[in-house]
Design a protein around this motif. Structure first.
Motif, PDB file in Angstrom:
ATOM      1  N   SER A 138     -34.700   2.489 -21.176  1.00 31.23           N
ATOM      2  CA  SER A 138     -35.408   3.732 -20.896  1.00 31.23           C
ATOM      3  C   SER A 138     -34.814   4.754 -19.952  1.00 31.23           C
ATOM      4  O   SER A 138     -35.076   5.957 -19.618  1.00 31.23           O
ATOM      5  N   LYS A 139     -33.619   4.320 -19.369  1.00 30.21           N
ATOM      6  CA  LYS A 139     -32.889   4.969 -18.475  1.00 30.21           C
ATOM      7  C   LYS A 139     -31.618   5.751 -18.895  1.00 30.21           C
ATOM      8  O   LYS A 139     -31.000   6.060 -18.416  1.00 30.21           O
ATOM      9  N   MET A 140     -31.555   5.335 -20.303  1.00 25.80           N
ATOM     10  CA  MET A 140     -30.429   5.842 -21.329  1.00 25.80           C
ATOM     11  C   MET A 140     -30.752   7.073 -22.042  1.00 25.80           C
ATOM     12  O   MET A 140     -31.712   7.258 -22.480  1.00 25.80           O
ATOM     13  N   LYS A 141     -29.573   7.729 -22.248  1.00 25.35           N
ATOM     14  CA  LYS A 141     -29.705   8.773 -23.344  1.00 25.35           C
ATOM     15  C   LYS A 141     -28.646   8.547 -24.516  1.00 25.35           C
ATOM     16  O   LYS A 141     -27.423   8.574 -24.127  1.00 25.35           O
ATOM     17  N   LEU A 142     -28.924   8.495 -25.342  1.00 22.85           N
ATOM     18  CA  LEU A 142     -28.282   7.986 -26.487  1.00 22.85           C
ATOM     19  C   LEU A 142     -28.082   9.033 -27.858  1.00 22.85           C
ATOM     20  O   LEU A 142     -29.002   9.858 -27.704  1.00 22.85           O
ATOM     21  N   GLU A 143     -26.934   9.071 -28.419  1.00 25.63           N
ATOM     22  CA  GLU A 143     -26.705   9.920 -29.440  1.00 25.63           C
ATOM     23  C   GLU A 143     -27.959   9.931 -30.551  1.00 25.63           C
ATOM     24  O   GLU A 143     -28.369   8.870 -30.852  1.00 25.63           O
ATOM     25  N   PRO A 144     -28.495  11.288 -30.831  1.00 28.75           N
ATOM     26  CA  PRO A 144     -29.913  11.371 -31.736  1.00 28.75           C
ATOM     27  C   PRO A 144     -29.553  10.860 -33.019  1.00 28.75           C
ATOM     28  O   PRO A 144     -28.232  10.924 -33.563  1.00 28.75           O
ATOM     29  N   GLY A 145     -30.230   9.928 -33.515  1.00 29.97           N
ATOM     30  CA  GLY A 145     -30.085   9.272 -34.628  1.00 29.97           C
ATOM     31  C   GLY A 145     -29.629   8.071 -34.588  1.00 29.97           C
ATOM     32  O   GLY A 145     -29.461   7.143 -35.347  1.00 29.97           O
ATOM     33  N   MET A 146     -29.346   7.467 -33.660  1.00 30.14           N
ATOM     34  CA  MET A 146     -28.918   6.066 -33.084  1.00 30.14           C
ATOM     35  C   MET A 146     -29.938   5.136 -32.492  1.00 30.14           C
ATOM     36  O   MET A 146     -30.878   5.961 -31.837  1.00 30.14           O
ATOM     37  N   ALA A 147     -29.998   4.065 -32.452  1.00 30.20           N
ATOM     38  CA  ALA A 147     -30.729   3.126 -31.750  1.00 30.20           C
ATOM     39  C   ALA A 147     -30.111   2.107 -31.083  1.00 30.20           C
ATOM     40  O   ALA A 147     -28.965   1.738 -31.315  1.00 30.20           O
ATOM     41  N   ILE A 148     -30.587   1.662 -29.836  1.00 29.32           N
ATOM     42  CA  ILE A 148     -30.044   0.695 -29.272  1.00 29.32           C
ATOM     43  C   ILE A 148     -30.802  -0.592 -28.791  1.00 29.32           C
ATOM     44  O   ILE A 148     -32.073  -0.406 -28.699  1.00 29.32           O
ATOM     45  N   LYS A 149     -30.501  -1.636 -28.620  1.00 28.30           N
ATOM     46  CA  LYS A 149     -31.183  -2.806 -28.505  1.00 28.30           C
ATOM     47  C   LYS A 149     -30.518  -3.764 -27.619  1.00 28.30           C
ATOM     48  O   LYS A 149     -29.134  -4.121 -27.850  1.00 28.30           O
ATOM     49  N   LEU A 150     -31.194  -4.231 -26.872  1.00 33.32           N
ATOM     50  CA  LEU A 150     -30.823  -5.478 -25.795  1.00 33.32           C
ATOM     51  C   LEU A 150     -30.868  -6.512 -26.508  1.00 33.32           C
ATOM     52  O   LEU A 150     -32.070  -7.181 -26.787  1.00 33.32           O
ATOM     53  N   ILE A 151     -29.792  -7.515 -26.660  1.00 29.79           N
ATOM     54  CA  ILE A 151     -29.698  -8.508 -27.207  1.00 29.79           C
ATOM     55  C   ILE A 151     -29.293  -9.812 -26.475  1.00 29.79           C
ATOM     56  O   ILE A 151     -29.508 -10.990 -26.762  1.00 29.79           O
ATOM     57  N   ALA A 152     -29.116  -9.647 -24.953  1.00 30.44           N
ATOM     58  CA  ALA A 152     -28.920 -10.507 -24.042  1.00 30.44           C
ATOM     59  C   ALA A 152     -29.100 -10.171 -22.757  1.00 30.44           C
ATOM     60  O   ALA A 152     -28.533  -8.987 -22.477  1.00 30.44           O
ATOM     61  N   SER A 153     -29.643 -10.732 -21.740  1.00 36.04           N
ATOM     62  CA  SER A 153     -29.565 -10.315 -20.408  1.00 36.04           C
ATOM     63  C   SER A 153     -29.837 -11.577 -19.339  1.00 36.04           C
ATOM     64  O   SER A 153     -29.943 -12.579 -20.041  1.00 36.04           O
ATOM     65  N   GLU A 154     -29.540 -11.386 -18.077  1.00 36.22           N
ATOM     66  CA  GLU A 154     -29.830 -12.162 -17.133  1.00 36.22           C
ATOM     67  C   GLU A 154     -31.184 -12.871 -17.006  1.00 36.22           C
ATOM     68  O   GLU A 154     -32.181 -12.314 -17.749  1.00 36.22           O
ATOM     69  N   PRO A 155     -31.373 -14.353 -16.978  1.00 36.73           N
ATOM     70  CA  PRO A 155     -30.481 -15.213 -16.488  1.00 36.73           C
ATOM     71  C   PRO A 155     -29.702 -15.746 -17.609  1.00 36.73           C
ATOM     72  O   PRO A 155     -28.915 -16.849 -17.422  1.00 36.73           O
ATOM     73  N   LEU A 156     -29.723 -15.260 -18.917  1.00 33.85           N
ATOM     74  CA  LEU A 156     -28.959 -15.882 -20.023  1.00 33.85           C
ATOM     75  C   LEU A 156     -27.527 -15.760 -19.688  1.00 33.85           C
ATOM     76  O   LEU A 156     -26.619 -16.532 -20.169  1.00 33.85           O
ATOM     77  N   GLY A 210     -32.505 -11.572 -33.723  1.00 31.51           N
ATOM     78  CA  GLY A 210     -31.582 -10.680 -33.274  1.00 31.51           C
ATOM     79  C   GLY A 210     -31.251 -10.617 -31.620  1.00 31.51           C
ATOM     80  O   GLY A 210     -30.473  -9.959 -31.265  1.00 31.51           O
ATOM     81  N   VAL A 211     -32.183 -11.389 -31.022  1.00 31.39           N
ATOM     82  CA  VAL A 211     -32.036 -11.605 -29.643  1.00 31.39           C
ATOM     83  C   VAL A 211     -31.590 -12.887 -29.319  1.00 31.39           C
ATOM     84  O   VAL A 211     -32.154 -14.024 -29.824  1.00 31.39           O
ATOM     85  N   TYR A 212     -30.422 -13.115 -28.396  1.00 26.91           N
ATOM     86  CA  TYR A 212     -29.924 -14.294 -28.198  1.00 26.91           C
ATOM     87  C   TYR A 212     -30.776 -15.051 -26.934  1.00 26.91           C
ATOM     88  O   TYR A 212     -31.106 -14.415 -26.135  1.00 26.91           O
ATOM     89  N   ASP A 213     -30.982 -16.487 -27.364  1.00 29.47           N
ATOM     90  CA  ASP A 213     -31.890 -16.967 -26.738  1.00 29.47           C
ATOM     91  C   ASP A 213     -31.340 -18.491 -25.860  1.00 29.47           C
ATOM     92  O   ASP A 213     -32.333 -19.097 -25.596  1.00 29.47           O
ATOM     93  N   ASP A 214     -30.304 -18.825 -26.321  1.00 32.67           N
ATOM     94  CA  ASP A 214     -29.661 -19.972 -25.844  1.00 32.67           C
ATOM     95  C   ASP A 214     -28.391 -20.031 -25.254  1.00 32.67           C
ATOM     96  O   ASP A 214     -27.667 -18.972 -25.890  1.00 32.67           O
ATOM     97  N   ARG A 215     -28.178 -20.631 -24.169  1.00 30.53           N
ATOM     98  CA  ARG A 215     -26.993 -20.490 -23.701  1.00 30.53           C
ATOM     99  C   ARG A 215     -26.558 -21.872 -23.483  1.00 30.53           C
ATOM    100  O   ARG A 215     -27.043 -22.748 -22.952  1.00 30.53           O
TER     101      ARG A 215
END
Length: 772
Positions: free
Chosen positions: A51-69, A118-123
């Motif tokens: 929500s803090k990002m501005k991305l090229e129109p027509g593109m999508a962005i997805k978070l696939i891994a984050s802390e604590p992973l 599509g989201v990583y869930d194992d470390r």
């Protein structure tokens, strides 16, 4: 604005500003993210980061891994099962002094998507207790890991280490953490290359081959579909090679070959969407604009040529460059014209992706198995290493409490909105793997080649040989290099491809030819190379020159005949000239005399380029004894190797796009007060050395000062200056620690770098240098 700040504070009270936890991802970004508060940079929960990002129109962005992973990721790679192997550098800069950065906190971890959403869930931790690890590369049944100063190969079984082998004890030979080799990029030619390194690596059975390579870049390295390599340094958008990396390595006396380390995109402008006062020299005029936003690249890194095939034709041959100090990713559009690859930034006054979150730190970019663009976000406050960290930046870090936390990190993927993403499955059937060598996704082609070369299934050979006849340039290219990786590529196959009407295919055949030419077949290549010269193809000519070096040890007369033919046809072409000179190591002067008989005009490129090498060889004979300098100034030698060498060159003759020469420099040999002032407070802007004015983009335009670096004492700085002032052909007078101490006191209140004009004013030609 006040309401937004209140919400942030309230959110901080709930989650804790310095605690990172896992959050659910968001799939898209808004067109108008909220404005940033330049006085506050709280941790943004992973679930809100997009929500803090501005991305090229027509593109999508997805978070696939984050802390604590994951924590402080800096590099990654996919395996054939689409799992992600990540390097974590949690020990990097725990605070502004770097205290504790040598603690063994680094790791190699393996991320998996167990539920296939599509989201990583194992470390899984594969290797731990590493000190500042920086690069990794999968190969055969193991993984290469760079842990300065060493490079190790870890043999794995069921994702567990069973054996560790030292590959190179001097993977990083000197250089501080910002200027050490990294990348471990497995290229089209089956060699593993690095940014900031003069070496390349290859596993041959149980033996590791280490050979010279063209040195380039600072952090991150990438290739295009033809195997040409690209990199950059922190103030440069994009640099690249016009020729594949295996060419032009046959004359060690040759420096700065035309067509290598060229400026691919000249424009270094950046367009952040937030005030970026937290950059190292934000106090200097021209670093920030009137809205306090970064004007030009200052931390460019992680370049990537997009080869995914998913974004559409407009993104073909595009480059993406990360700028963590500006919290953005730039897109460049590249184009080929003959041998040249040049580009321009895709947009004016905006970027492909930018964030208002100061802790968003994109450091590395990758093509993925589904065609998406993958982004590593180190997500932290401090990214500048202590060696160069200014008091100004330390103040900015303190002002916004940017030191903690140290355990965040995020991975994203970017793709066209609405497009279904499909990961390619890499089959066990070797024939089906061969078919993937023609896939539209460059990552898939590379990975299929890697699997085939690493496992060498003999059942694949008939399909590979048929693929060479397909006429599809991408399939032919990868089949060709896969056969080379098998050790099964034959002279007949290469000679047939040299007759192709498609330049891209001939290009690859020429590039691989030096690996194939031997005592049994060289006579078959000689007439073909002569025919290529006769074809009058300017693009092809430098390749012929490079390949001719492989004929020299079998038939020098025939090889030289090709070189003289090239010189007569292309006497003004720098690329052809340097390709010719790459043939004549150890006999440059004699060859120069012969060349003057063929091309008498000394003003032509061919004679200038040969003359330059001959002059450099003669010049180097006058250099002082480096062993003697090491004896007198051991600490100076060590500091030069870790701090100065990367930019100024081991021979003191400077490095293109980074820094000017120290050898025979008027500054080095002149008034010691001037040199001490520069070392303490830095130098910015153009500088004249030996009659030549060096300025950006030929050099970075700025040298940092070390007055505020507590790692270097007055005696340390005196030693490194004395080493430089007495090395190579310099004859500068001696500097004492007392000289450094006295001038340090006089300059204590000075904040900005010096300019050379300021230092050369009559009033500054003594210890009473101005301190404003």
């Amino acid at each position: 604005m006040k309401k937004y700040a209140y919400i942030l504070l309230l959110l901080g009270a709930v989650i804790g500003l310095y605690q990172c936890t896992a959050h659910k991802m968001l799939a898209t970004s808004p067109n108008n993210p909220p404005k940033a508060d330049p006085n506050s940079s709280p941790v943004v929960p992973a679930s809100e980061s997009i929500s803090k990002m501005k991305l090229e129109p027509g593109m999508a962005i997805k978070l696939i891994a984050s802390e604590p992973l994951i924590s402080t990721p800096v590099a990654m790679t996919f395996d054939r099962y689409n799992r992600i192997w990540v390097i974590e550098m949690e020990d990097y800069m725990p605070d502004t002094t770097g205290k504790g950065e040598n603690e063994p906190l680094g790791k190699v971890v393996l991320l998996s998507d167990k539920n296939k959403d599509g989201v990583y869930d194992d470390r899984k931790i594969i290797i731990d207790s590493l000190v500042m690890p920086r690069a990794l590369c999968l190969i055969e049944d193991g993984i290469l890991v760079a842990e300065p100063p060493r490079l190790y190969y870890y043999q794995l079984k069921n994702d567990k280490v069973v054996k560790r082998t030292l590959v190179d004890a001097k993977y990083t030979d000197g250089g501080n953490v910002e200027h050490q080799p990294n990348g471990l990029y497995r290229a089209l030619d089956n060699w593993i290359y690095n940014a900031n390194s003069p070496k390349r690596y290859r596993k041959q059975g149980e033996k590791w081959l280490i050979e010279p390579a063209h040195e380039k870049g600072q952090w991150g390295i990438t290739q295009d579909d033809e195997g040409r390599m690209y990199a950059n340094d922190n103030s440069t958008n994009l640099q690249g090679d016009y020729f594949p990396p295996s060419l032009g390595l046959t004359n060690k006396n040759q420096r700065g070959l035309a067509g290598f380390n060229e400026r691919t995109v000249a424009d270094n402008r950046t367009f952040p969407i937030r005030p970026t006062t937290g950059v190292n020299r934000g106090y200097m005029k021209g670093v920030l604009d009137d809205s306090l936003r970064l004007v030009n690249f200052t931390a460019a890194c992680g370049p990537m040529i997009y080869r995914g095939g998913l974004f559409g034709p407009d993104y073909q041959m595009n480059a993406f460059v990360a700028e963590p100090a500006g919290n953005l990713i730039k897109r460049d559009i590249l184009a080929e014209k003959g041998n040249l690859v040049k580009g321009r930034e895709a947009y004016l006054h905006r970027e492909f992706l930018a964030s208002v979150d100061e802790r968003f730190r994109p450091v590395s970019l990758y093509n993925g198995p589904d065609g998406a663009l993958y982004v590593i976000d180190m997500y932290r406050g401090i990214i500048q290493h202590k060696t160069y960290l200014t008091p100004y930046l330390a103040g900015e870090i303190g002002k916004r409490n940017l030191t903690k936390p140290l355990s965040c990190g995020r991975l994203y993927k970017i793709y066209p909105a609405g497009k279904k993403l499909i990961n390619v499955t890499f089959p066990d059937d070797p024939v089906k793997l061969v078919a993937l060598l023609g896939n539209a996704n460059g990552y898939v082609r590379d990975e299929a080649q890697r699997i085939l070369v690493d496992t060498k299934p003999q059942q694949a050979l008939p399909a590979l040989r048929e693929a060479l006849k397909s006429g599809n340039p991408l399939l032919v290219t990868h089949a060709l290099w896969t056969l080379e990786g098998f050790g099964e590529l034959k002279a007949d196959q290469v000679l047939a491809l040299l007759q192709s009407a498609d330049w891209k295919i001939r290009m690859q055949a020429l590039t691989v030819a030096p690996n194939i030419i031997n005592n049994d077949n060289y006579s078959r290549f000689t007439p073909v190379l002569s025919q290529l010269v006769a074809a009058n193809d300017t693009t092809e000519a430098p390749y012929v020159g490079f390949v001719t070096a492989s004929l020299q040890k079998y038939d020098r007369k025939a090889g030289d005949a090709i070189l003289f033919s090239l010189a007569k046809k292309y006497p003004k072409n720098n690329y052809v000239a340097d390709a010719i000179v790459s043939n004549v190591q150890g006999r440059e002067e004699a060859f120069q005399k012969e060349m003057l008989k063929v091309v008498p005009d000394t003003a032509l490129a061919i004679n200038k380029r040969i003359g330059r090498v001959v002059a450099a060889i003669e010049d180097s004979k006058l250099n002082s004894d480096p062993a003697l300098m090491a004896k007198y100034y051991p600490r100076g030698v060590a500091i030069f190797g870790t701090v100065c060498k990367t930019c100024h060159g081991e021979d003191g003759n400077g490095v293109t796009a980074l820094a000017p020469p120290l050898n025979k420099s008027e500054i080095v040999n002149g008034d010691k007060t001037v040199m001490i002032s520069i070392l303490l407070k830095g130098l910015t802007g153009p500088v004249k050395i030996n009659g030549h004015v060096y300025k950006a983009p030929e050099i970075s335009g700025e040298m940092p000062g070390f007055a505020d670096n507590k790692d270097f004492s007055d005696d340390d700085l005196a030693q490194v200056m004395n080493f430089v002032r007495r090395s190579w052909q310099n004859k500068g007078s001696k500097i004492n620690a007392a000289d450094v101490k006295a001038l340090r006191a006089k300059l204590a209140s000075r904040q900005k770098n010096f300019t050379i004009d300021e230092l050369q004013q009559p009033a500054t030609q003594n210890p009473n240098i101005k301190t404003n």
